[in-house]
Design a protein around this motif. Structure first.
Motif, mmCIF file in Angstrom:
data_model
loop_
_atom_site.group_PDB
_atom_site.id
_atom_site.type_symbol
_atom_site.label_atom_id
_atom_site.label_comp_id
_atom_site.label_asym_id
_atom_site.label_seq_id
_atom_site.Cartn_x
_atom_site.Cartn_y
_atom_site.Cartn_z
ATOM 1 N N PRO A 264 74.067 62.661 -0.305
ATOM 2 C CA PRO A 264 75.232 63.062 -1.091
ATOM 3 C C PRO A 264 76.518 62.374 -0.626
ATOM 4 C CG PRO A 264 73.889 64.978 -0.588
ATOM 5 C CD PRO A 264 73.330 63.840 0.217
ATOM 6 N N ASN A 265 76.634 62.106 0.660
ATOM 7 C CA ASN A 265 77.779 61.396 1.212
ATOM 8 C C ASN A 265 77.901 60.027 0.552
ATOM 9 O OD1 ASN A 265 79.264 59.617 3.039
ATOM 10 N ND2 ASN A 265 79.088 61.185 4.617
ATOM 11 N N VAL A 266 76.776 59.327 0.384
ATOM 12 C CA VAL A 266 76.780 58.011 -0.253
ATOM 13 C C VAL A 266 77.128 58.128 -1.730
ATOM 14 C CG1 VAL A 266 75.316 56.070 -0.945
ATOM 15 C CG2 VAL A 266 75.152 56.984 1.372
ATOM 16 N N VAL A 267 76.473 59.047 -2.427
ATOM 17 C CA VAL A 267 76.648 59.167 -3.872
ATOM 18 C C VAL A 267 78.071 59.601 -4.227
ATOM 19 C CG1 VAL A 267 75.855 60.408 -5.923
ATOM 20 C CG2 VAL A 267 74.200 59.594 -4.234
ATOM 21 N N ARG A 268 78.651 60.487 -3.419
ATOM 22 C CA ARG A 268 80.001 60.990 -3.695
ATOM 23 C C ARG A 268 81.097 60.077 -3.149
ATOM 24 N NH1 ARG A 268 81.756 65.076 -1.479
ATOM 25 N NH2 ARG A 268 82.864 66.078 -3.200
ATOM 26 N N GLY A 269 80.705 59.098 -2.342
ATOM 27 C CA GLY A 269 81.690 58.162 -1.810
ATOM 28 C C GLY A 269 82.317 58.602 -0.512
ATOM 29 N N GLY A 270 81.762 59.618 0.134
ATOM 30 C CA GLY A 270 82.299 60.074 1.419
ATOM 31 C C GLY A 270 81.831 61.478 1.734
ATOM 32 N N SER A 271 82.111 61.911 2.953
ATOM 33 C CA SER A 271 81.707 63.238 3.401
ATOM 34 C C SER A 271 82.576 64.316 2.774
ATOM 35 C CB SER A 271 81.824 63.318 4.929
ATOM 36 O OG SER A 271 81.738 64.653 5.379
ATOM 37 N N HIS A 272 81.955 65.398 2.338
ATOM 38 C CA HIS A 272 82.738 66.510 1.785
ATOM 39 C C HIS A 272 83.483 67.268 2.878
ATOM 40 C CE1 HIS A 272 79.141 68.651 3.117
ATOM 41 N NE2 HIS A 272 79.797 69.797 3.004
ATOM 42 N N LEU A 273 83.147 66.987 4.149
ATOM 43 C CA LEU A 273 83.826 67.627 5.273
ATOM 44 C C LEU A 273 84.875 66.727 5.924
ATOM 45 C CD1 LEU A 273 80.708 69.291 6.968
ATOM 46 C CD2 LEU A 273 82.455 70.416 5.573
ATOM 47 N N GLY A 274 85.021 65.512 5.388
ATOM 48 C CA GLY A 274 85.991 64.595 5.953
ATOM 49 C C GLY A 274 85.511 63.860 7.186
ATOM 50 N N TRP A 275 84.189 63.854 7.411
ATOM 51 C CA TRP A 275 83.642 63.144 8.555
ATOM 52 C C TRP A 275 83.389 61.687 8.179
ATOM 53 C CZ3 TRP A 275 79.482 67.285 10.282
ATOM 54 C CH2 TRP A 275 80.164 68.436 10.711
ATOM 55 N N ALA A 276 82.586 61.001 8.967
ATOM 56 C CA ALA A 276 82.327 59.589 8.746
ATOM 57 C C ALA A 276 81.676 59.362 7.381
ATOM 58 C CB ALA A 276 81.432 59.046 9.855
ATOM 59 N N SER A 277 81.967 58.204 6.785
ATOM 60 C CA SER A 277 81.386 57.836 5.507
ATOM 61 C C SER A 277 80.071 57.100 5.751
ATOM 62 C CB SER A 277 82.361 56.942 4.736
ATOM 63 O OG SER A 277 81.860 56.626 3.468
ATOM 64 N N ALA A 278 79.019 57.521 5.069
ATOM 65 C CA ALA A 278 77.679 57.030 5.379
ATOM 66 C C ALA A 278 77.433 55.604 4.922
ATOM 67 C CB ALA A 278 76.638 57.955 4.760
ATOM 68 N N ALA A 279 77.915 55.231 3.735
ATOM 69 C CA ALA A 279 77.561 53.925 3.167
ATOM 70 C C ALA A 279 77.986 52.756 4.057
ATOM 71 C CB ALA A 279 78.131 53.787 1.761
ATOM 72 N N PRO A 280 79.252 52.670 4.465
ATOM 73 C CA PRO A 280 79.616 51.539 5.328
ATOM 74 C C PRO A 280 78.903 51.546 6.671
ATOM 75 C CG PRO A 280 81.457 53.075 5.106
ATOM 76 C CD PRO A 280 80.434 53.471 4.111
ATOM 77 N N LEU A 281 78.595 52.718 7.197
ATOM 78 C CA LEU A 281 77.863 52.774 8.460
ATOM 79 C C LEU A 281 76.419 52.282 8.268
ATOM 80 C CD1 LEU A 281 79.042 56.108 10.131
ATOM 81 C CD2 LEU A 281 79.951 53.806 10.376
ATOM 82 N N ALA A 282 75.836 52.574 7.112
ATOM 83 C CA ALA A 282 74.492 52.067 6.836
ATOM 84 C C ALA A 282 74.509 50.548 6.705
ATOM 85 C CB ALA A 282 73.943 52.713 5.571
ATOM 86 N N GLU A 283 75.529 50.025 6.077
ATOM 87 C CA GLU A 283 75.644 48.574 5.917
ATOM 88 C C GLU A 283 75.812 47.865 7.255
ATOM 89 O OE1 GLU A 283 77.673 48.987 1.490
ATOM 90 O OE2 GLU A 283 78.928 48.714 3.264
ATOM 91 N N ARG A 284 76.348 48.562 8.233
ATOM 92 C CA ARG A 284 76.505 47.992 9.580
ATOM 93 C C ARG A 284 75.305 48.284 10.476
ATOM 94 N NH1 ARG A 284 81.748 50.688 11.601
ATOM 95 N NH2 ARG A 284 81.063 49.702 13.554
ATOM 96 N N GLY A 285 74.321 48.972 9.959
ATOM 97 C CA GLY A 285 73.142 49.298 10.744
ATOM 98 C C GLY A 285 73.314 50.487 11.645
#
Length: 376
Positions: A264-285
Motif C-alpha cells: 500500500p505504501n507503494v500504491v499510495r505513493g508513501g507511508s500513511h504514517l509518514g515513515w519511509a517511502s517504500a518505492a525509492p528504497l526498493a529501487e535502491r535495493g
C-alpha cells in the motif's frame, strides 16, 4: 489435470517473453505438449504472489468494531479474496495480543482451530505476530510453534505506542472499540500490562528459541533504530519488517537481512504514517520484499506501480512480491516458473491489471472475467 498455458508473455529468468508454460503433476514442467489448454494471448503469465504479511482477514472477522463473524466463515471469504487477487501463498498476519476481542488469545485459538479444518485451494500459512507484553499467551504460542501450526514468527511491540496515546480520548476509543471494552477499562488493562514490562526480554528469548527449534523464519516489526535491528538479529530474526527509518533499512541490508515494506505504501505513493517511502528504497535495493499489509489488492498493483516509475522493469518489480518473499520465508519451491517449481501461476491482463486465471499447485483454482472463454 495437466495444463498448457500458451501465447502469453511468460516471466522466466528475469524476462517476459512470449511462450508456453506447462504444468504437470502439480509443478512447472519442462517445455512440451499435452494437457488442457489455456489461451493466454495478450496476457502476462507470472509466478503466483507470495504475501509474507497480510492482516486484512481481520476485516472478515470483524467488519465493524464489536461485530464479529465465525473464524470458519472469515477464513473461507479471506481465501476467496486472496485467490481473486493472484495470491497463491498467504501468511495471515495473526496478532496475538494482550487486548481482548479481535486480537485476543480466544480469537487466536478460534483461528487455529478453523485453519486446521480448512481446505483452501491456496497455501494459507500463519504469521504469528506476538505482542511483547502478552505474557499470559506465551504458553499457547510456544505450544502452537512446537506443533507446527505456526510458519513465521514476528516480534511485535505496540504497547509503548499505545501507552503514549492513553491521554487521547479518540485513540483510546479506537483501541477500546476493537477490544470490546469501555475506555476506562482499556486504560486500566494497558497500565496493568505495562507493569510487567521487565519480564519481556525473557519471554522474547523463549519465543525465539522455540522458533529456532522448528527452523522457522523470524522477523521484527517496526524497528525504530539500527540498534533495534541488531537486537532482533541476535535473536535469529533475519527479516526486518516495516523499518521506521531509512537508516534501519540500510543497516539491515548491510547485514544481509531481508527488508519488508507495505505494497500500500507503494500504491499510495508513501507511508500513511509518514515513515519511509517504500518505492525509492526498493529501487535502491534497500527494500527487498513487498507485503499486502492491511490491503490485499495492493500486492498485485504494486509491481505495476513500480514499473510505471521507470526505474525497474515489471519483471524486476515482480520479484518483490513473489521470488523475494518466498526466499525470505525459506520457501525454495516457489517464486519462479522454472521446471520443478510448485505450479503456482497467475495470469494477468496488464491493462487492469486484472487477474484472469490462477493456478495453485498446478490446479486451476480461479477464473476471473473472460477467463472461461480462454479454456481450450
Amino acid at each position: 489435470m495437466d495444463w498448457a498455458i500458451t501465447g502469453g508473455q511468460v516471466l522466466r529468468d528475469g524476462r517476459l517473453e512470449v511462450g508456453a508454460l506447462r504444468l504437470a503433476e502439480g509443478r512447472v514442467a519442462p517445455d512440451g505438449v499435452g494437457g488442457r489448454g489455456f489461451d493466454a494471448r495478450g496476457l502476462l503469465v507470472l509466478p503466483g504472489l507470495v504475501d509474507i504479511h497480510g492482516d486484512a482477514h481481520e476485516r472478515c472477522l470483524q467488519p465493524r468494531p464489536g461485530i464479529g463473524f465465525a473464524p470458519r466463515l472469515a477464513l473461507r471469504d479471506a481465501a476467496t479474496q486472496l485467490l481473486g487477487l493472484g495470491i497463491t501463498t498467504a501468511y495471515l498476519g495473526i496478532t496475538l495480543s494482550w487486548e481482548p476481542g479481535l486480537r485476543s488469545l480466544e480469537s487466536w485459538r478460534g483461528l487455529m482451530a478453523a485453519l486446521e479444518a480448512a481446505r483452501p485451494a491456496i497455501d494459507l500459512r500463519v504469521h504469528l505476530r506476538f505482542e511483547a507484553d502478552n505474557l499470559a499467551a506465551l504458553p499457547d504460542a510456544l505450544a502452537d510453534i512446537a506443533a507446527g501450526r505456526v510458519h513465521l514468527v514476528g516480534f511485535n511491540d505496540h504497547t509503548p505506542a499505545i501507552l503514549k496515546k492513553l491521554g487521547n480520548p479518540k485513540e483510546v476509543a479506537k483501541y477500546a472499540g476493537r477490544a470490546g471494552l469501555a475506555p476506562e477499562a482499556f486504560i486500566a488493562l494497558a497500565e496493568d500490562v505495562a507493569a510487567r514490562r521487565p519480564e519481556v526480554p525473557e519471554a522474547r528469548a523463549r519465543l525465539a528459541a522455540a522458533a529456532a527449534a522448528r527452523d522457522l523464519p523470524m522477523l521484527s516489526h517496526d524497528d525504530a533504530s539500527p540498534a533495534d535491528r541488531a537486537l532482533f538479529r541476535g535473536l535469529g530474526a533475519r527479516i526486518c519488517e516495516f523499518p521506521m527509518a531509512e537508516a534501519v533499512a540500510e543497516a539491515a541490508r548491510a547485514a544481509g537481512d531481508a527488508v519488508v515494506m507495505g505494497a500500500p505504501n507503494v500504491v499510495r505513493g508513501g507511508s500513511h504514517l509518514g515513515w519511509a517511502s517504500a518505492a525509492p528504497l526498493a529501487e535502491r535495493g534497500l527494500v527487498t520484499v513487498l507485503a499486502s499489509d492491511y490491503h490485499w489488492p495492493a500486492l498485485l498493483e504494486a509491481p505495476f506501480a513500480m514499473a510505471r516509475r521507470g526505474r525497474m522493469s515489471l519483471a524486476e518489480a515482480w520479484a518483490l512480491v513473489s521470488a523475494n518473499p518466498a526466499a525470505a520465508a525459506g520457501l525454495e519451491d516457489r517464486g519462479s516458473l522454472t521446471p520443478g517449481q510448485r505450479g503456482d501461476v497467475v495470469v494477468v491482463d496488464p491493462a487492469g491489471p486484472a487477474v484472469v486465471a490462477v493456478f495453485c499447485g498446478g490446479a486451476l483454482a480461479h477464473l476471473g472475467a473472460g477467463g472461461a472463454a480462454r479454456l481450450v
